[in-house]
Design an enzyme around this catalytic site. Structure first.
Site, PDB file in Angstrom:
ATOM      1  N   HIS A  60      -9.796 -76.835  69.898  1.00  0.00           N
ATOM      2  CA  HIS A  60      -9.189 -75.739  69.136  1.00  0.00           C
ATOM      3  C   HIS A  60      -9.310 -75.871  67.633  1.00  0.00           C
ATOM      4  CE1 HIS A  60      -7.141 -73.364  72.274  1.00  0.00           C
ATOM      5  NE2 HIS A  60      -7.135 -74.507  72.942  1.00  0.00           N
TER       6      HIS A  60
ATOM      7  N   ARG B 230       1.047 -68.717  61.241  1.00  0.00           N
ATOM      8  CA  ARG B 230       1.641 -69.930  60.700  1.00  0.00           C
ATOM      9  C   ARG B 230       1.084 -70.192  59.301  1.00  0.00           C
ATOM     10  NH1 ARG B 230       4.751 -73.447  64.123  1.00  0.00           N
ATOM     11  NH2 ARG B 230       4.624 -74.885  62.369  1.00  0.00           N
TER      12      ARG B 230
ATOM     13  N   LYS C  49      -5.494 -71.308  56.066  1.00  0.00           N
ATOM     14  CA  LYS C  49      -5.350 -69.874  56.309  1.00  0.00           C
ATOM     15  C   LYS C  49      -5.220 -69.079  55.003  1.00  0.00           C
ATOM     16  CE  LYS C  49      -3.217 -70.499  60.910  1.00  0.00           C
ATOM     17  NZ  LYS C  49      -3.914 -69.583  61.839  1.00  0.00           N
TER      18      LYS C  49
ATOM     19  N   THR D 256      -6.394 -65.348  67.057  1.00  0.00           N
ATOM     20  CA  THR D 256      -6.148 -64.322  68.073  1.00  0.00           C
ATOM     21  C   THR D 256      -5.309 -63.209  67.460  1.00  0.00           C
ATOM     22  OG1 THR D 256      -4.286 -65.659  68.844  1.00  0.00           O
ATOM     23  CG2 THR D 256      -6.327 -65.751  70.134  1.00  0.00           C
TER      24      THR D 256
HETATM   25  C1  LIG Z   1      -1.012 -64.394  68.087  1.00  0.00           C
HETATM   26  C2  LIG Z   1       0.037 -65.213  67.489  1.00  0.00           C
HETATM   27  C3  LIG Z   1      -0.291 -66.275  66.636  1.00  0.00           C
HETATM   28  C4  LIG Z   1      -1.723 -66.608  66.255  1.00  0.00           C
HETATM   29  O1  LIG Z   1      -2.061 -65.897  65.096  1.00  0.00           O
HETATM   30  P1  LIG Z   1      -3.334 -66.291  64.212  1.00  0.00           P
HETATM   31  O2  LIG Z   1      -3.385 -65.223  63.166  1.00  0.00           O
HETATM   32  O3  LIG Z   1      -4.523 -66.231  65.130  1.00  0.00           O
HETATM   33  O4  LIG Z   1      -3.087 -67.633  63.654  1.00  0.00           O
HETATM   34  C5  LIG Z   1       0.738 -67.019  66.090  1.00  0.00           C
HETATM   35  N1  LIG Z   1       2.029 -66.747  66.365  1.00  0.00           N
HETATM   36  C6  LIG Z   1       2.374 -65.726  67.167  1.00  0.00           C
HETATM   37  C7  LIG Z   1       3.814 -65.469  67.430  1.00  0.00           C
HETATM   38  C8  LIG Z   1       1.403 -64.928  67.766  1.00  0.00           C
HETATM   39  O5  LIG Z   1       1.764 -63.933  68.579  1.00  0.00           O
END
Ligand SMILES: *Cc1c(COP(=O)(O)O)cnc(C)c1O
Length: 830
Positions: free
Chosen positions: A378, A570, A575, A665
């Protein structure tokens, strides 16, 4: 003018929510009242809103039970190959609405609640999130469970039943404060404890080598108590199981062998053993080498493998039940998927069981293990890779360390024979890292012990082969695969955005919910005025609803006609929330919402939160700015808040440094919900651009090659700072305390990092990001053009269903065939 529809009336019109037949509604009401009376022991004079939620949850749960039992019976009789998804995190969120959606009960329950004088959304809001995850990795596991059930796979999720999930975040004077997530306080109606299937897990002790094999002795035993949660498939009568283990001290704990403090002390010390499943480690993309965490990792693996082997042994031979003893056919009946290296101990543990307990020769045990296990990587961030100190291993899991040494010796013999004389390669590829403290490299263990290794987006899988796992790829290229992540369209469209699901269903029918690739049919509607109007209208309604939520919760008024520019994820330096901050400071003219959490021990992440809240304090109170820009930091980002925020977004911020975000995601959730993406060519953004057309996303910044070239040349932040006046101004403002007048040097650390040791090169992408945001503003002024791009994005988002991802895992790694067939419905309830 007709009166605007109430939320209840609006929901009723939506057909994807299932039929509200009169019989259904009447049965639901009866059962609701029965549960209020017999299960909750309340009448309507004293019942609280929470009681009503529990009564509804139990009523809905009843519809799962027959299907759950039938599905498990079906698996027992057909004995298909089982898939085991092992994960230290399952970020499930709420279950009630998901169960209603998958069982087509939503409208009937809504009507029943209404007739009982209750509002279903109010009741749904009483449910605690099952927050047993940090972010993307844990949410992926939850989406996968939904897809595995919806595709009829005989699959199980195995993890830990943390008593405390991801902490609740409070913002106090702009700072993050953590609060324990006591999610089980009022009970969990979705789980069933199974104390009859409790299993022992051993720790510590020592090994004895006898002529007839190795014994692991003088161990301390902790019991693993399973709790089962049903996982319903989408309208196919399948209900799979997620089994989470809870730690329980044995009755004789500390009484027999360690009776020093006496009986009372021994009973009090039971907590020590039971702490194993107490709390989720709140680190996202970061390795913390704590003994308790290693205990958690072994605990889930050891308990789960006992289950797997017991289920494998009980085989049906025609109608006869026989004990299967030929372990060489284990890979034909079992696939184990490791969600990152966190459950990597499954590899040495399976060997230990096969060699020490089942008395298989090492070669056979090894062959079986490799064919059974597969590993998903990951991240490539070095600070996230698990490297456990040998000393810890030696004490806690002495037999496993021996097995790892044996695996390593045989592995290095193979490397040496393939690359004679290449000592450096031997050192690079060893499972044991020398130099300073000796450590076990868990990723290397996983690669060597698996038949398949996959990254989670094409670009990430390519990077694995070219960099971190290059040597392993050269030796075993056949192992390396890609499985681009996905999200479940049930939760991330039908559940969270029923308005959009409905306008789509009106054009192309409802089959896209099972087969998301059908969204491409929407290409016929990009120029359809009625469809453009409907899509824009749904977005406006979602924005209004979210704005109302923000006003109620945070007393901030935001203009629903301004662009909702959202970065939710996060907080992590890679990021680049800081890049977003620089944009906000520079431009001051956009409506912007930021939500996220920082790991409690991650200082820079907490300072980023403080900076965002500080910018908000200045910007939101500037009368010159008025309602043209609001900066909002939403507390306590979690699955439930994602479900509220994402359908309201116009612009999705996916701005990581190219090469650092494995997939993402969140990016896919926004795309499916009609937001446009501003992003770098990183993770799954690359494939999103491929699917929707690069011209329909706002792509900016360095590509992976540019980042590499800059690394070679040497990244020099002050070059950008000195050349770009607006960047200099923004940085100087932060440094001079413009956003922290009471404590001007508050953000000195952040500025210092950005100027002198920024691993993620924020300034290098600043200029291009600003230009790209200008393009966003320009397009937003042309609503029709904007919405057409939105439609092209939705039409291109079909690839990002976790059903597609899981079908690929099934066929290309697990050797099982997904199916959209229904299984027979049980005679439910009656
Ligand atoms: C989808 C999701 C993430 C992942 O988000 P990314 O932008 O891909 O880091 C993190 N926290 C929650 C609650 C999510 O639903």
């Amino acid at each position: 003018m007709s009166k605007p529809l109430s939320d209840y009336d609006k929901r009723k019109q939506i057909s994807v929510r299932g039929l509200a037949g009169v019989d259904n509604v009447s049965d639901l009401k009866t059962n609701f009242n029965r549960h209020l009376h017999f299960t909750l022991v309340k009448d309507r004079n004293v019942a609280t809103k929470r009681d009503y939620y529990f009564a509804l949850a139990h009523t809905v749960r009843d519809h799962l039970v027959g299907r759950w039992i039938r599905t498990q019976q079906h698996y027992y009789e057909k004995d298909p190959k089982r898939v085991y998804y092992l994960s230290l995190e399952f970020y499930m969120g709420r279950a009630l609405q998901n169960t209603m959606v998958n069982l087509a009960l939503e409208n009937a329950c809504d009507e029943a609640a209404y007739q009982l004088g209750l509002d279903m959304e109010d009741l749904e809001d009483m449910e605690e999130d099952a927050g047993l995850g940090n972010g993307g990795l844990g949410r992926l596991a939850a989406c996968f469970l939904d897809s595995m059930a919806s595709l009829g796979l005989a699959a199980y999720g195995y993890g830990i039943r943390y008593e405390f999930g991801i902490f609740n975040q409070k913002i106090v004077s702009g700072w993050q404060v953590e609060e324990a997530d006591d999610w089980l306080r009022y009970g969990n109606p979705w789980e069933k404890a199974r104390p009859e299937y409790m299993r022992p897990v051993h720790f510590y002790g020592r090994t004895e080598h006898h002529p007839d094999g190795v014994k692991w002795v003088d161990t301390q035993v902790v019991l693993a108590l399973p709790y089962d949660t049903p996982v319903p498939g989408y309208r196919n009568n399948v209900v799979n199981t997620m089994r989470l283990w809870s730690a329980k001290a044995p009755c004789e704990f500390n009484l027999k062998d360690f009776n020093v403090g006496g009986y009372i002390q021994a009973v009090l010390d039971r907590n020590l053993a039971e702490n194993i499943s107490r709390v989720l480690y709140p680190n996202d993309n970061f390795f913390e080498g704590k003994e308790l965490r290693l205990k958690q990792e072994y605990f889930v693996v050891a308990a789960t493998l006992q289950d797997i082997i017991r289920r494998f042994k009980v085989s049906k031979f025609g109608s006869r039940e026989v004990v299967r003893t030929d372990f060489t056919c284990l890979p034909k009946k079992v696939a184990i998927q490791l969600n990152d290296t966190h459950p990597a101990l499954a590899i040495p543990e399976l060997i230990r069981v096969l060699v020490d307990e089942e008395k298989l020769p090492w070669e056979n045990a090894w062959d079986v293990t490799v064919k059974t296990c597969a590993y998903t990587n990951h991240t490539v961030l070095p600070e996230a890779l698990e490297r456990w100190p040998i000393d810890l291993f030696q004490t806690l899991l002495p037999r496993h360390l021996e097995i790892i040494y044996e695996i390593n010796q045989r592995h290095l013999e193979r490397v040496a024979s393939l690359y004679p004389g290449d000592m450096e390669r031997l050192q690079r590829m060893s499972l044991i890292e020398e130099g300073g403290m000796k450590r076990v490299n868990m990723a290397h263990l996983c690669i060597v012990g698996s038949h398949a290794v996959n990254g989670v987006a094409q670009i990430h899988s390519d990077i694995l082969k070219a960099t971190v796992f290059k040597d392993f790829y050269e030796m075993d290229p056949h192992k390396f695969q890609n499985k681009t992540n996905g999200i479940t369209p049930r939760r991330w469209l039908v559940m969270c955005n029923p308005g959009l699901a409905e306008v789509i269903a009106e054009r192309i029918g409802e089959d896209f919910i099972r087969d998301l690739s059908q969204l491409r049919k929407l290409h016929s509607f990009v120029d359809d005025d009625a469809f453009i109007r409907d899509v824009a209208k749904v977005k406006q309604e979602n924005k209004l609803k979210f704005a109302t939520h923000l006003e109620e919760q945070y007393k901030v008024k935001i203009n629903p006609n301004s662009i909702f520019d959202i970065q939710v994820k996060r907080i992590h330096e890679y990021k680049r929330q800081l890049l977003n901050c620089l944009h906000i400071i520079t431009y001051y003219n956009r409506n912007c919402v930021l939500l996220s959490q920082a790991a409690p021990g991650y200082h820079t992440a907490k300072m980023i939160i403080r900076l965002v809240t500080a910018i908000g304090e200045v910007v939101n109170n500037d009368p010159v700015v008025g309602d043209r820009l609001k900066v909002i930091f939403l507390e306590n980002y979690r699955v439930t808040l994602a479900e509220k925020a994402i359908p309201a977004a116009d612009l999705s911020e996916q701005i990581s440094t190219a090469g650092t975000e494995a997939s993402g995601t969140g990016n896919m959730k926004f795309m499916l919900n009609g937001a446009l993406t501003i992003g770098t060519m990183d993770g799954a953004n690359v494939e999103m651009a491929e699917e929707a057309g690069e011209e329909n996303l706002f792509i900016f910044g360095m590509r992976v090659e540019d980042v590499e070239a800059l690394d070679k040349k040497g990244y020099n932040a002050s070059e950008y700072y000195n050349r770009i006046p607006e960047l200099k101004l923004a940085v100087d403002q932060i440094a001079a305390g413009f956003f922290s007048t009471k404590q001007p040097d508050l953000f000195k650390g952040i500025v210092d990092m950005l100027m002198h040791h920024d691993r993620f090169k924020v300034f290098a992408d600043y200029e291009d990001y600003m230009k790209c945001q200008e393009k966003v503003s320009a397009l937003y002024k042309k609503p029709r053009e904007w919405t057409k791009k939105v439609i092209l994005n939705i039409a291109g988002s079909g690839k990002f269903s976790s059903d597609r991802t899981i079908s690929q895992y099934a066929r290309e790694i697990w050797g099982v065939e997904p199916s959209l067939e229904k299984i027979a419905a049980p005679d439910d309830l009656k």
